[in-house]
Design a protein around this motif. Structure first.
Motif, PDB file in Angstrom:
ATOM      1  N   TYR A   1       0.840  -1.249   0.060  1.00 56.88           N
ATOM      2  CA  TYR A   1      -0.157  -0.143   0.073  1.00 56.88           C
ATOM      3  C   TYR A   1       0.844   1.068   0.027  1.00 56.88           C
ATOM      4  O   TYR A   1       0.652   2.081  -0.687  1.00 56.88           O
ATOM      5  CB  TYR A   1      -0.977  -0.277   1.117  1.00 56.88           C
ATOM      6  CG  TYR A   1      -1.941   1.097   1.249  1.00 56.88           C
ATOM      7  CD1 TYR A   1      -3.194   0.745   0.961  1.00 56.88           C
ATOM      8  CD2 TYR A   1      -1.643   2.404   1.817  1.00 56.88           C
ATOM      9  CE1 TYR A   1      -4.062   1.903   0.824  1.00 56.88           C
ATOM     10  CE2 TYR A   1      -2.384   3.335   1.504  1.00 56.88           C
ATOM     11  CZ  TYR A   1      -3.983   3.151   1.297  1.00 56.88           C
ATOM     12  OH  TYR A   1      -4.677   4.141   1.176  1.00 56.88           O
TER      13      TYR A   1
ATOM     14  N   GLN B   1       2.668   1.959  -3.250  1.00 50.55           N
ATOM     15  CA  GLN B   1       1.619   2.582  -4.360  1.00 50.55           C
ATOM     16  C   GLN B   1       1.436   3.713  -4.059  1.00 50.55           C
ATOM     17  O   GLN B   1       1.329   4.835  -4.870  1.00 50.55           O
ATOM     18  CB  GLN B   1       0.444   1.655  -4.367  1.00 50.55           C
ATOM     19  CG  GLN B   1      -0.438   2.041  -5.569  1.00 50.55           C
ATOM     20  CD  GLN B   1      -1.118   0.779  -6.116  1.00 50.55           C
ATOM     21  OE1 GLN B   1      -1.418   0.979  -7.397  1.00 50.55           O
ATOM     22  NE2 GLN B   1      -1.826   0.153  -5.427  1.00 50.55           N
ATOM     23  N   GLU B   2       1.210   4.077  -2.952  1.00 48.78           N
ATOM     24  CA  GLU B   2       0.648   5.440  -2.411  1.00 48.78           C
ATOM     25  C   GLU B   2       1.702   6.428  -2.663  1.00 48.78           C
ATOM     26  O   GLU B   2       1.473   7.598  -3.286  1.00 48.78           O
ATOM     27  CB  GLU B   2       0.439   5.415  -0.828  1.00 48.78           C
ATOM     28  CG  GLU B   2      -0.787   6.193  -0.202  1.00 48.78           C
ATOM     29  CD  GLU B   2      -0.461   7.659   0.035  1.00 48.78           C
ATOM     30  OE1 GLU B   2      -1.162   8.444   0.306  1.00 48.78           O
ATOM     31  OE2 GLU B   2       0.822   7.921   0.311  1.00 48.78           O
TER      32      GLU B   2
ATOM     33  N   GLN C   1       4.277   6.114  -4.833  1.00 50.91           N
ATOM     34  CA  GLN C   1       4.246   6.490  -6.479  1.00 50.91           C
ATOM     35  C   GLN C   1       2.947   7.234  -6.806  1.00 50.91           C
ATOM     36  O   GLN C   1       3.258   8.325  -7.664  1.00 50.91           O
ATOM     37  CB  GLN C   1       4.224   5.074  -7.106  1.00 50.91           C
ATOM     38  CG  GLN C   1       5.287   4.362  -6.928  1.00 50.91           C
ATOM     39  CD  GLN C   1       5.600   3.194  -7.688  1.00 50.91           C
ATOM     40  OE1 GLN C   1       5.069   3.127  -8.918  1.00 50.91           O
ATOM     41  NE2 GLN C   1       6.510   2.486  -7.450  1.00 50.91           N
ATOM     42  N   LEU C   2       1.794   7.235  -6.197  1.00 50.30           N
ATOM     43  CA  LEU C   2       0.834   8.118  -6.694  1.00 50.30           C
ATOM     44  C   LEU C   2       1.038   9.399  -6.261  1.00 50.30           C
ATOM     45  O   LEU C   2       0.573  10.373  -7.097  1.00 50.30           O
ATOM     46  CB  LEU C   2      -0.527   7.428  -6.283  1.00 50.30           C
ATOM     47  CG  LEU C   2      -1.219   6.157  -7.141  1.00 50.30           C
ATOM     48  CD1 LEU C   2      -2.435   5.826  -6.032  1.00 50.30           C
ATOM     49  CD2 LEU C   2      -1.811   6.853  -8.249  1.00 50.30           C
ATOM     50  N   LYS C   3       1.706   9.689  -5.077  1.00 46.57           N
ATOM     51  CA  LYS C   3       1.710  11.079  -4.541  1.00 46.57           C
ATOM     52  C   LYS C   3       2.830  11.540  -5.342  1.00 46.57           C
ATOM     53  O   LYS C   3       2.745  12.977  -5.558  1.00 46.57           O
ATOM     54  CB  LYS C   3       2.065  10.845  -3.006  1.00 46.57           C
ATOM     55  CG  LYS C   3       0.765  10.966  -2.142  1.00 46.57           C
ATOM     56  CD  LYS C   3       0.149  12.128  -1.841  1.00 46.57           C
ATOM     57  CE  LYS C   3      -0.767  12.009  -0.744  1.00 46.57           C
ATOM     58  NZ  LYS C   3      -1.765  13.411  -0.739  1.00 46.57           N
TER      59      LYS C   3
ATOM     60  N   HIS D   1       3.761  11.179  -8.321  1.00 49.80           N
ATOM     61  CA  HIS D   1       3.549  11.042  -9.982  1.00 49.80           C
ATOM     62  C   HIS D   1       4.792  10.254 -10.515  1.00 49.80           C
ATOM     63  O   HIS D   1       5.051  10.673 -11.691  1.00 49.80           O
ATOM     64  CB  HIS D   1       3.384  12.304 -10.425  1.00 49.80           C
ATOM     65  CG  HIS D   1       2.531  13.236  -9.601  1.00 49.80           C
ATOM     66  ND1 HIS D   1       2.421  14.476  -9.785  1.00 49.80           N
ATOM     67  CD2 HIS D   1       1.551  12.779  -9.156  1.00 49.80           C
ATOM     68  CE1 HIS D   1       1.643  14.993  -9.146  1.00 49.80           C
ATOM     69  NE2 HIS D   1       0.927  14.010  -8.474  1.00 49.80           N
ATOM     70  N   GLN D   2       5.389   9.276  -9.824  1.00 46.66           N
ATOM     71  CA  GLN D   2       6.483   8.529 -10.509  1.00 46.66           C
ATOM     72  C   GLN D   2       6.234   7.114 -10.452  1.00 46.66           C
ATOM     73  O   GLN D   2       6.290   6.470  -9.294  1.00 46.66           O
ATOM     74  CB  GLN D   2       7.966   8.654  -9.523  1.00 46.66           C
ATOM     75  CG  GLN D   2       8.365  10.031  -9.631  1.00 46.66           C
ATOM     76  CD  GLN D   2       9.143  10.610 -10.996  1.00 46.66           C
ATOM     77  OE1 GLN D   2       9.506   9.964 -11.698  1.00 46.66           O
ATOM     78  NE2 GLN D   2       8.583  11.803 -11.314  1.00 46.66           N
ATOM     79  N   LEU D   3       5.760   6.656 -11.675  1.00 47.36           N
ATOM     80  CA  LEU D   3       5.182   5.474 -11.554  1.00 47.36           C
ATOM     81  C   LEU D   3       5.940   4.366 -12.401  1.00 47.36           C
ATOM     82  O   LEU D   3       6.396   4.587 -13.556  1.00 47.36           O
ATOM     83  CB  LEU D   3       3.766   5.337 -12.511  1.00 47.36           C
ATOM     84  CG  LEU D   3       2.801   6.304 -11.956  1.00 47.36           C
ATOM     85  CD1 LEU D   3       1.522   6.352 -12.966  1.00 47.36           C
ATOM     86  CD2 LEU D   3       2.507   6.485 -10.591  1.00 47.36           C
TER      87      LEU D   3
ATOM     88  N   PHE E   1       4.267  -0.584 -10.447  1.00 47.46           N
ATOM     89  CA  PHE E   1       3.081  -0.003 -10.063  1.00 47.46           C
ATOM     90  C   PHE E   1       1.833  -0.565 -10.882  1.00 47.46           C
ATOM     91  O   PHE E   1       0.550  -0.777 -10.209  1.00 47.46           O
ATOM     92  CB  PHE E   1       3.070   1.507 -10.602  1.00 47.46           C
ATOM     93  CG  PHE E   1       1.585   2.342 -10.363  1.00 47.46           C
ATOM     94  CD1 PHE E   1       1.459   2.802  -9.169  1.00 47.46           C
ATOM     95  CD2 PHE E   1       1.085   2.361 -11.419  1.00 47.46           C
ATOM     96  CE1 PHE E   1       0.438   3.505  -8.855  1.00 47.46           C
ATOM     97  CE2 PHE E   1      -0.056   3.284 -11.296  1.00 47.46           C
ATOM     98  CZ  PHE E   1      -0.616   3.719 -10.080  1.00 47.46           C
TER      99      PHE E   1
ATOM    100  N   PRO F   1      -5.546  -2.337  -6.742  1.00 43.19           N
ATOM    101  CA  PRO F   1      -5.695  -0.851  -6.517  1.00 43.19           C
ATOM    102  C   PRO F   1      -5.445  -0.665  -4.893  1.00 43.19           C
ATOM    103  O   PRO F   1      -5.951  -1.427  -4.186  1.00 43.19           O
ATOM    104  CB  PRO F   1      -7.241  -0.857  -6.908  1.00 43.19           C
ATOM    105  CG  PRO F   1      -7.344  -2.130  -7.831  1.00 43.19           C
ATOM    106  CD  PRO F   1      -6.231  -3.339  -7.574  1.00 43.19           C
ATOM    107  N   LEU F   2      -5.546   0.514  -4.603  1.00 46.97           N
ATOM    108  CA  LEU F   2      -5.351   0.956  -3.131  1.00 46.97           C
ATOM    109  C   LEU F   2      -6.653   0.676  -2.664  1.00 46.97           C
ATOM    110  O   LEU F   2      -6.307   0.122  -1.430  1.00 46.97           O
ATOM    111  CB  LEU F   2      -5.205   2.588  -3.082  1.00 46.97           C
ATOM    112  CG  LEU F   2      -3.804   3.205  -3.241  1.00 46.97           C
ATOM    113  CD1 LEU F   2      -3.910   4.502  -3.226  1.00 46.97           C
ATOM    114  CD2 LEU F   2      -2.888   2.341  -2.559  1.00 46.97           C
TER     115      LEU F   2
ATOM    116  N   PRO G   1      -5.950   5.318   5.768  1.00 47.10           N
ATOM    117  CA  PRO G   1      -5.483   4.217   5.355  1.00 47.10           C
ATOM    118  C   PRO G   1      -4.032   4.094   5.148  1.00 47.10           C
ATOM    119  O   PRO G   1      -3.392   2.986   5.794  1.00 47.10           O
ATOM    120  CB  PRO G   1      -5.970   3.910   3.650  1.00 47.10           C
ATOM    121  CG  PRO G   1      -7.351   4.957   3.908  1.00 47.10           C
ATOM    122  CD  PRO G   1      -7.200   5.894   4.720  1.00 47.10           C
TER     123      PRO G   1
END
Lengths: 356, 264
Positions: free
Chosen positions: B150, B153-154, B156-158, B160-162, B166, B171-172, B233
């Motif tokens: 989690y 992934q979180e 990477q999403l924050k 913006h580097q995927l 990823f 999904p989260l 979360p």
């Protein structure tokens, strides 16, 4: 007999040149005019290619003449933008095309559908026979394998698809997501449509002009809500798309914090496609909020493209394996057929392995 | 003989780790079925080892630190086999395998497989207490692994580097649902383990009881905080990692003191 491919694509010709050769010919007309036993015409916005099988050499100019809408007398006029692949090179080229390796956007899957459609058309008209059948069926198999065993088709490469892709990474199924579209611009419309196509059912549209909001809501299958209520909507929505022409940020940490107080375990995905931006960048620092502006969406698209480019080597390896195997199996098949009929390999009617 | 089974099992888990490492390095990570099969095969050999050891001891093989580590590794693999495919968390195998490898390699290398000079008599309550508690640890370990996934992934999403990985992470929302369920499973099993500990017929060391209740309270607080939405979360995911680290430390302490002062 040998298999060949003659064509032009975005690599060799600009759109003005490509459109001169697209749309007027059919696979049947090529079989008739060029005199080859089998032919298939693959026409997309990026390429016009003729795949054929023939025991005599058919010149590039001859095929170009079959394709053109306005014939030109100079015999060398057509040559420059056209490429020609024969035998093994042709097989390799088709496998690359079907797998999306030769596409403008590497890994795009549309080309596979277009190739299947072209094959169906040629088959129904009788222009494609057993050789092209075997060749194209193998190409479809290769394309599927390349997509399954590499990341060539991973990641989204357009604004709308990046937004949808990211939303799916956060929420999983989008059917339960509530979406608010603020500002009825073209980009919001495209993004909203992309979300609807992936299962979103609750889409709310708001705009300073209620008429425009109603118009967009009708167009995408959402519902229009009064502009004054957009802030309170943030309490319950999951995805927020904004693209207004506001000169100052509409959404700031101070405004959003009280709205998110009751939904701590519920992420909020914000897509800010406005320039200047509608959402203060510091909002991204908030717990459970994922803010993407137009630059970060483009950056994700670039990363996806880069990821796809990295997969090309692995995809080429799969293709090379299939090219060798296809050529070998064809040669074995021809030898078996020759033995069965107890006749020497007919030079005129078979696809010689040496030629492939 | 039984140690060979364990070595083969470790090699299976190691294969999953190496496979993941190679694919991640090449940027073509695809979980597919390899990890699941590698972990599955490793699990079969673990089970065979525990079964042989159990027959030899004529009781649940939890008589020394070595066996405790192997049982814990088995619990982690067992819970993954139950949860992984069910929640479509095939990638979890890639995260589970390294933990199992570390536990088993340590157990194999460290001189901790010390047999008791006399055969310990069977005590059903004690064995039930120990095995259920370790299964709870397995669930907490998986919650910890899901927490790591989690956070990866979180982040990477924050930012913006995927990266390649990823696109293979669940999904989260699904991950968070899996974390919550694993926490509930672990908590229920751990509660059962603690309660059954009072029926072993032997006085339990006070520090152990206090520490065990402390861990129980920590997980109860995480679940309560999650239920009342006090924790976001991301915080729950981080607390899963902290909770499991604390639980593992306690397990070490309990087993160590039990070896010093064995309960007959």
């Amino acid at each position: 007999m040998t298999v060949f491919c003659i064509g032009l694509s975005h690599h060799t010709a600009n759109v003005a040149t490509r459109e001169q050769f697209a749309g007027s010919a059919t696979a049947e007309s090529i079989v008739r005019e060029a005199g080859c036993p089998e032919a298939l015409l693959l026409t997309t916005c990026n390429r016009v290619e003729v795949y054929g099988v023939s025991h005599k050499r058919i010149s590039t100019d001859e095929i170009a003449r079959c394709l053109t809408k306005t014939p030109i007398r100079d015999p060398h006029y057509y040559a420059p933008p056209f490429y020609r692949y024969e035998a093994e090179k042709c097989v390799q080229h088709l496998f690359r095309v079907a797998s999306g390796l030769d596409s403008m956007v590497v890994g795009e899957s549309e080309i596979l559908g277009q190739a299947k459609k072209a094959y169906e058309l040629a088959r129904k008209s009788g222009a494609a026979g057993q050789y092209l059948h075997r060749l194209f069926q193998r190409a479809f198999r290769v394309a599927k394998q390349v997509r399954t065993h590499t990341d060539i088709a991973r990641g989204a490469v357009s604004v709308g698809s990046v937004a949808v892709d990211l939303a799916q990474r956060i929420f999983g199924r989008l059917s339960d997501c509530k979406v608010l579209v603020l500002g009825a611009g073209e980009m919001s419309e495209r993004t909203a449509r992309a979300l609807i196509s992936r299962g979103v059912t609750d889409l709310r549209v708001t705009n300073r002009s209620m008429d425009r909001a109603c118009e967009l809501a009708r167009a995408v299958g959402g519902r229009a809500i009064p502009f004054e209520t957009w802030e309170t909507q943030c309490r319950e929505i999951d995805i927020f798309i904004t693209s207004t022409t506001s000169e100052t940020p509409l959404l700031t940490t101070e405004k959003l914090a009280p709205l998110l107080r009751d939904r701590l375990d519920h992420p909020l995905f914000i897509i800010d496609i406005a320039v200047p931006r509608d959402v203060d960048p510091s909002v991204n620092e908030m717990e459970g909020v994922y803010l993407y502006d137009i630059d970060s969406i483009r950056s994700v698209a670039e990363q996806s493209l880069e990821l796809r480019r990295q997969q090309v080597v692995a995809a080429e390896a799969i293709i090379a394996e299939h090219v060798t195997d296809f050529v070998d199996s064809l040669s074995r098949g021809l030898n078996d057929a020759a033995r069965k009929t107890e006749h020497p390999l007919p030079g005129e009617n078979s696809l010689r392995a040496s030629e492939l | 003989m039984d140690r060979y089974l364990l070595i083969v099992s470790t090699v299976c888990f190691l294969a999953a780790v190496v496979h993941t490492a190679i694919e991640l390095r090449a940027g073509v990570f695809r979980p597919l079925r390899f990890n699941f099969f590698a972990v599955g095969l490793g699990f079969i050999f673990q089970t065979a080892f525990l079964s042989l050891r159990g027959h030899e001891l004529e009781r649940c093989p939890l008589t020394n630190l070595f066996e405790v580590f192997i049982f814990l590794a088995w619990s982690v693999a067992a819970i993954y086999m139950l949860v992984g495919p069910g929640y479509r968390l095939s990638l979890m195998g890639a995260f589970t395998a390294p933990l199992v490898v570390v536990l088993q390699v340590f157990a194999l290398i460290a001189p901790i497989d010390i047999r008791h000079p006399v055969k310990l008599p069977a005590n059903p309550w004690l064995e039930f207490h120990a095995s259920i508690s370790l299964l709870a640890y397995g669930a907490f370990a998986l919650a910890c692994i899901a927490g790591v996934m989690y956070l990866v992934q979180e982040r990477q999403l924050k930012t913006h580097q995927l990266h390649s990985i990823f696109y293979h992470l669940p999904p989260l929302s699904d991950l968070f649902a899996a974390i919550t369920r694993l926490l509930w499973w672990g908590f229920a099993l751990y509660t059962l383990g603690i309660v059954s500990g009072f029926f072993t017929g032997h006085p339990l060391p006070r520090p152990q009881v206090v520490a065990a209740i402390g861990i129980w309270l920590l997980y109860a607080a995480i679940l309560q905080g999650r239920h009342l939405r006090w924790f976001a979360p991301k915080r729950v995911a981080a607390l899963c990692i902290i909770g499991f680290s604390a639980a593992l430390t306690l397990l070490w302490g309990i087993t160590f003191t039990a070896e010093m002062h064995p309960i007959p």
